[in-house]
Design an enzyme around this catalytic site. Structure first.
Site, PDB file in Angstrom:
ATOM      1  N   GLY A   1       0.820  -1.204   0.000  1.00 20.59           N
ATOM      2  CA  GLY A   1       0.000   0.000   0.000  1.00 20.59           C
ATOM      3  C   GLY A   1       0.852   1.252   0.000  1.00 20.59           C
ATOM      4  O   GLY A   1       1.852   1.345  -0.728  1.00 20.59           O
TER       5      GLY A   1
ATOM      6  N   ARG B   1      -0.607  -7.301  11.836  1.00 23.92           N
ATOM      7  CA  ARG B   1       0.695  -6.912  12.380  1.00 23.92           C
ATOM      8  C   ARG B   1       1.053  -7.788  13.576  1.00 23.92           C
ATOM      9  O   ARG B   1       2.207  -8.209  13.737  1.00 23.92           O
ATOM     10  CB  ARG B   1       0.671  -5.433  12.782  1.00 23.92           C
ATOM     11  CG  ARG B   1       0.565  -4.503  11.587  1.00 23.92           C
ATOM     12  CD  ARG B   1       0.148  -3.116  11.965  1.00 23.92           C
ATOM     13  NE  ARG B   1       1.258  -2.296  12.412  1.00 23.92           N
ATOM     14  CZ  ARG B   1       1.158  -0.991  12.633  1.00 23.92           C
ATOM     15  NH1 ARG B   1       0.005  -0.372  12.438  1.00 23.92           N
ATOM     16  NH2 ARG B   1       2.199  -0.303  13.038  1.00 23.92           N
TER      17      ARG B   1
ATOM     18  N   CYS C   1       5.420  -9.960  28.773  1.00 26.77           N
ATOM     19  CA  CYS C   1       4.779  -9.997  27.453  1.00 26.77           C
ATOM     20  C   CYS C   1       4.254 -11.407  27.183  1.00 26.77           C
ATOM     21  O   CYS C   1       4.974 -12.400  27.382  1.00 26.77           O
ATOM     22  CB  CYS C   1       5.763  -9.584  26.367  1.00 26.77           C
ATOM     23  SG  CYS C   1       5.089  -9.685  24.687  1.00 26.77           S
TER      24      CYS C   1
ATOM     25  N   CYS D   1     -27.656  -0.217  21.839  1.00 30.01           N
ATOM     26  CA  CYS D   1     -28.855   0.603  22.073  1.00 30.01           C
ATOM     27  C   CYS D   1     -28.581   2.084  21.830  1.00 30.01           C
ATOM     28  O   CYS D   1     -29.485   2.826  21.440  1.00 30.01           O
ATOM     29  CB  CYS D   1     -29.381   0.382  23.490  1.00 30.01           C
ATOM     30  SG  CYS D   1     -30.152  -1.237  23.690  1.00 30.01           S
TER      31      CYS D   1
ATOM     32  N   ASN E   1      -3.447   8.489  -5.535  1.00 31.73           N
ATOM     33  CA  ASN E   1      -2.820   9.780  -5.236  1.00 31.73           C
ATOM     34  C   ASN E   1      -1.486   9.623  -4.529  1.00 31.73           C
ATOM     35  O   ASN E   1      -0.705  10.566  -4.459  1.00 31.73           O
ATOM     36  CB  ASN E   1      -3.767  10.648  -4.388  1.00 31.73           C
ATOM     37  CG  ASN E   1      -3.976  10.097  -2.998  1.00 31.73           C
ATOM     38  OD1 ASN E   1      -3.884   8.890  -2.787  1.00 31.73           O
ATOM     39  ND2 ASN E   1      -4.295  10.962  -2.061  1.00 31.73           N
ATOM     40  N   ARG E   2      -1.172   8.439  -3.990  1.00 35.70           N
ATOM     41  CA  ARG E   2       0.079   8.293  -3.241  1.00 35.70           C
ATOM     42  C   ARG E   2       0.797   6.963  -3.528  1.00 35.70           C
ATOM     43  O   ARG E   2       1.982   6.842  -3.273  1.00 35.70           O
ATOM     44  CB  ARG E   2      -0.178   8.416  -1.737  1.00 35.70           C
ATOM     45  CG  ARG E   2      -1.088   7.333  -1.195  1.00 35.70           C
ATOM     46  CD  ARG E   2      -1.636   7.639   0.190  1.00 35.70           C
ATOM     47  NE  ARG E   2      -2.489   6.571   0.684  1.00 35.70           N
ATOM     48  CZ  ARG E   2      -3.746   6.372   0.309  1.00 35.70           C
ATOM     49  NH1 ARG E   2      -4.293   7.183  -0.568  1.00 35.70           N
ATOM     50  NH2 ARG E   2      -4.449   5.380   0.803  1.00 35.70           N
TER      51      ARG E   2
ATOM     52  N   LEU F   1      -4.090  -4.016  12.420  1.00 34.16           N
ATOM     53  CA  LEU F   1      -3.519  -4.371  13.718  1.00 34.16           C
ATOM     54  C   LEU F   1      -3.430  -5.881  13.898  1.00 34.16           C
ATOM     55  O   LEU F   1      -2.416  -6.409  14.382  1.00 34.16           O
ATOM     56  CB  LEU F   1      -4.358  -3.751  14.844  1.00 34.16           C
ATOM     57  CG  LEU F   1      -3.824  -3.927  16.271  1.00 34.16           C
ATOM     58  CD1 LEU F   1      -2.472  -3.265  16.440  1.00 34.16           C
ATOM     59  CD2 LEU F   1      -4.817  -3.377  17.284  1.00 34.16           C
ATOM     60  N   ASP F   2      -4.471  -6.601  13.501  1.00 40.14           N
ATOM     61  CA  ASP F   2      -4.482  -8.049  13.680  1.00 40.14           C
ATOM     62  C   ASP F   2      -3.384  -8.710  12.852  1.00 40.14           C
ATOM     63  O   ASP F   2      -2.677  -9.605  13.332  1.00 40.14           O
ATOM     64  CB  ASP F   2      -5.860  -8.594  13.285  1.00 40.14           C
ATOM     65  CG  ASP F   2      -5.991 -10.077  13.562  1.00 40.14           C
ATOM     66  OD1 ASP F   2      -5.692 -10.502  14.691  1.00 40.14           O
ATOM     67  OD2 ASP F   2      -6.398 -10.830  12.651  1.00 40.14           O
TER      68      ASP F   2
END
Length: 671
Positions: free
Chosen positions: A31, A127, A480, A178, A63-64, A124-125
């Site tokens: 990307g 990564r 961790c 709700c 555009n990038r 995120l998942d």
């Protein structure tokens, strides 16, 4: 010496440069960062690159993401990027893979085939998955990310630096069901409602009510949930109208279907909510919208100008929504450019998509987008879901969210703002991507040189005086749950190997040695524990523990680190009659866990007295004696401060045994 490589050789040195052509690099993501990074690694001289990405090219990427052109839209990012970048250096070998990095074939053994992994992901998942696989395979990883003008690069090296999961990540913002469906109070509530609730209800598969069941379990308002169940039943008729072939004039049939949706969602449902008086005791009630009056320009919200729409529904305008919507996308383009008959001169100013829409404008947009989506269903599309690059769904969400905002007295949003919020768009700036891609390559070169002391966490900051911040690597977090585990791999045939065989084989306890009590997990699923062993004789395949997955063996006493067992496949040409399980050699030996430190007491105010030298023994002095108390009083020794603290806690201390307390029903004598 090729002119293409002169500068790289001069900067990197002959030894390092010659290694680059043999270095196997995995680049995950093609990307915004990935395009810049692929260009960099190709021009630097890396010779063997595997590029993996699941995504396809969208118009909004152009555009990038400079490796793509308009003709490439809807094609694989990995395939197109590899083809384009190959022209930068004909000597490079780029292997593109259009796939999901979490697919089972990309297991630990596959990751182990690379010398370096470079992450250019925005998920995120994914990564977290790549981080865990690199830790398991003991392959260096360079992690990265950008958000507007901000960015970061993090080298990850097992046992030397903290991994991606060593620092907790913020959770994704969610909203109670709700709040979204009944009592919105912010524009994002209305946008999420239109995107995640209304579009699936009208154009997606019929929901089974599981979301409401979960809300009921969480203890949300029972009356609201009952009303929402009734509302779901009413949607069936609306869904049928959108899918039924038009009878007679197609345009009028489409408009009637759009009116039916509008009347259901913005009138009947709101009236139903207003009937629950308790819900509106502490909040302002919504206003039911009237389709015909808005069309006529006579509808009034009875509020001062607010909601991002004209409070009077643009009563001064006589434009008819039905007229504008009949021409489909062309009329929508005209509307968003500020040329609608219902738009005042003030709201017509500004860029397309950023123009303020009146109540009539939103109704026109709602009718036009509903017609287009209904036509797609009738043409054969089974379901339609929101996509920020799909003009039909974006127009529908914009109009529906703003109409709902108007009913609830909430500021509305322009089409551009809705696209940002509904698409969860993090502003992407090409310059930031380019800076981050360059920093990734610099850290990758440090890893190849094994210059571990030169590794840095680098942050791109929004500070003109110090745009880059380089921080020395932090050691791994002792607690961790990813990088502090012990990793190993078994090769097996999951259809023939049982859970017990794997666990007993990994633990490797002798018969005369007492086995440790363990629990076994796959991701968040409990497969066995000391009190439940029903799955121990089942095969891994029957438990859906197959290639690319991990078995977590957790010590019940919490004394030893968790063992993560990666499931791999048997080697090619492995004999059929040979054992179906190949254990690692040597077997993993998990270290003892680091116990959390007990909380230290608050540091007392340091004394101004000079501390005694270490070689002088401090003489213990007796504590100061309290004043002598007469033996016949039987008094209990206490200090005034202690007495005061006890009284604050509701206790009264008597001066002697003979002292009496006034009779009080709230006082209990304990001694």
């Amino acid at each position: 010496m090729s002119g293409r490589s002169l500068h790289a050789k001069a900067i990197l040195g002959q030894e390092l440069f010659s290694r680059l052509s043999q270095t196997k690099v995995l680049l995950v993501g093609a990307g915004g960062i990935g395009c810049e990074l692929l260009k960099n690694v190709v021009l630097t001289g890396f010779g063997d690159i595997t590029l993996l990405d699941l995504d396809t090219i969208d118009l909004s990427n152009l555009n990038r993401q400079f490796l793509f052109r308009k003709k490439d839209i809807k094609q694989s990012k990995a395939l197109v990027a590899a083809k384009t970048a190959s022209a930068f250096n004909p000597n490079v070998k780029i292997t593109p893979i259009h796939a999901n990095i979490k697919e089972p074939q990309f297991d630990v053994a596959w990751f182990r085939g690379f010398d370096l992994v470079l992450n250019a992901l925005d998920n995120l998942d994914a990564r977290r998955h790549v981080n865990k696989m690199c830790i398991a395979a003991n392959v260096p990883l360079v992690e990265s990310g950008t958000a507007g003008y901000l960015g970061q690069v993090q080298p990850i090296l097992k046992d030397r630096a903290e991994c991606f999961d060593c620092v907790p990540k913020p959770t994704v913002k969610t909203f109670p069901v709700c709040t979204i469906r009944s009592t919105p109070s912010q524009p994002i509530h209305c946008i999420v409602w239109a995107k995640s609730y209304l579009i699936p209800q009208l154009f997606g598969e019929e929901e089974d009510g599981g979301e409401l069941d979960e809300a009921e379990k969480q203890g949300e308002n029972a009356k609201e949930i009952a009303a929402l169940r009734k509302e779901a039943q009413a949607f069936k008729a609306v869904r049928a109208a959108l899918r039924s072939p038009p009878a007679g004039d197609a345009s009028s049939s489409d408009s009637s279907a759009a009116k039916m949706v509008f009347s259901k969602v913005f009138h009947a449902d709101i009236l139903n909510l207003l009937s629950m008086a308790d819900m509106w005791r502490s909040r302002a009630p919504p206003t039911p919208l009237d389709f015909d009056k808005i069309c006529e320009g006579t509808f009034s919200l009875n509020r001062p100008q607010q909601n991002g729409v004209h409070a009077n529904g643009s009563a001064a305008s006589n434009g008819k929504p039905g007229q504008a919507s009949g021409s489909g996308s062309a009329s929508t383009e005209k509307l968003l450019n500020g040329s609608s008959s219902s738009s005042g001169s003030a709201s017509g100013a500004g860029l397309k998509d950023q123009r303020e829409l009146s109540l009539q404008d939103n109704l026109e947009l709602f009718i036009a987008s509903t017609e287009r989506l209904a036509a797609r269903l009738r043409a054969g599309e089974e379901t339609i879901s929101f996509d920020k690059d799909d003009d039909d769904t974006l127009d529908f969400v914009t109009a529906a969210a703003n109409l709902r905002s108007a009913a609830y007295g909430i500021p509305g949003k322009s089409r551009w703002e809705v696209k940002e919020m509904a698409g969860n768009i993090i502003p992407a700036i090409a310059t930031t991507n380019a800076i981050i891609a360059g920093l990734i390559v610099l850290q990758a070169l440090h890893l190849l040189r094994r210059s571990y002391n030169a590794l840095r966490n680098v942050h791109v900051q929004f500070k003109p005086s110090m745009p880059l911040s380089a921080i020395a690597m932090c050691p791994p977090n002792s607690f961790c749950g990813v990088c502090r585990d012990t990793y190993t791999e078994v090769q097996c045939d999951p259809a023939r190997v049982t859970l017990r065989e794997v666990v007993d084989g990994i633990l490797g306890a002798d018969e005369d040695e007492e086995k440790r009590e363990v629990s076994v997990y796959e991701d968040k699923r409990v497969l066995s524990d000391p009190d439940w062993d029903d799955n121990n004789e089942r095969t891994l395949e029957s438990l859906n523990v197959t290639r690319g997955k991990f078995l977590s063996i957790v010590d019940e006493e919490g004394e030893y680190a968790t063992i993560q067992v990666a499931i791999g496949v048997l080697p090619p040409n492995y004999p059929v009659d040979a054992p179906a399980l190949i254990l690692p050699s040597p077997l993993p030996k998990p270290p003892k866990k680091v116990k959390p430190r007990a909380p230290t007491p608050s540091t007392p105010v340091s004394s101004k007295k000079r501390r005694l030298p270490d070689d002088i023994e401090e003489i213990e002095t007796p504590a100061a004696k309290r004043s002598r108390i007469a033996a016949d009083t039987g008094a209990a020794p206490f200090t005034p401060s202690k007495k005061r603290r006890l009284e604050e806690d509701g206790l009264i201390m008597l001066d002697n045994a003979e002292e009496k307390v006034e009779e009080d029903p709230d006082v209990i004598e304990i001694d």
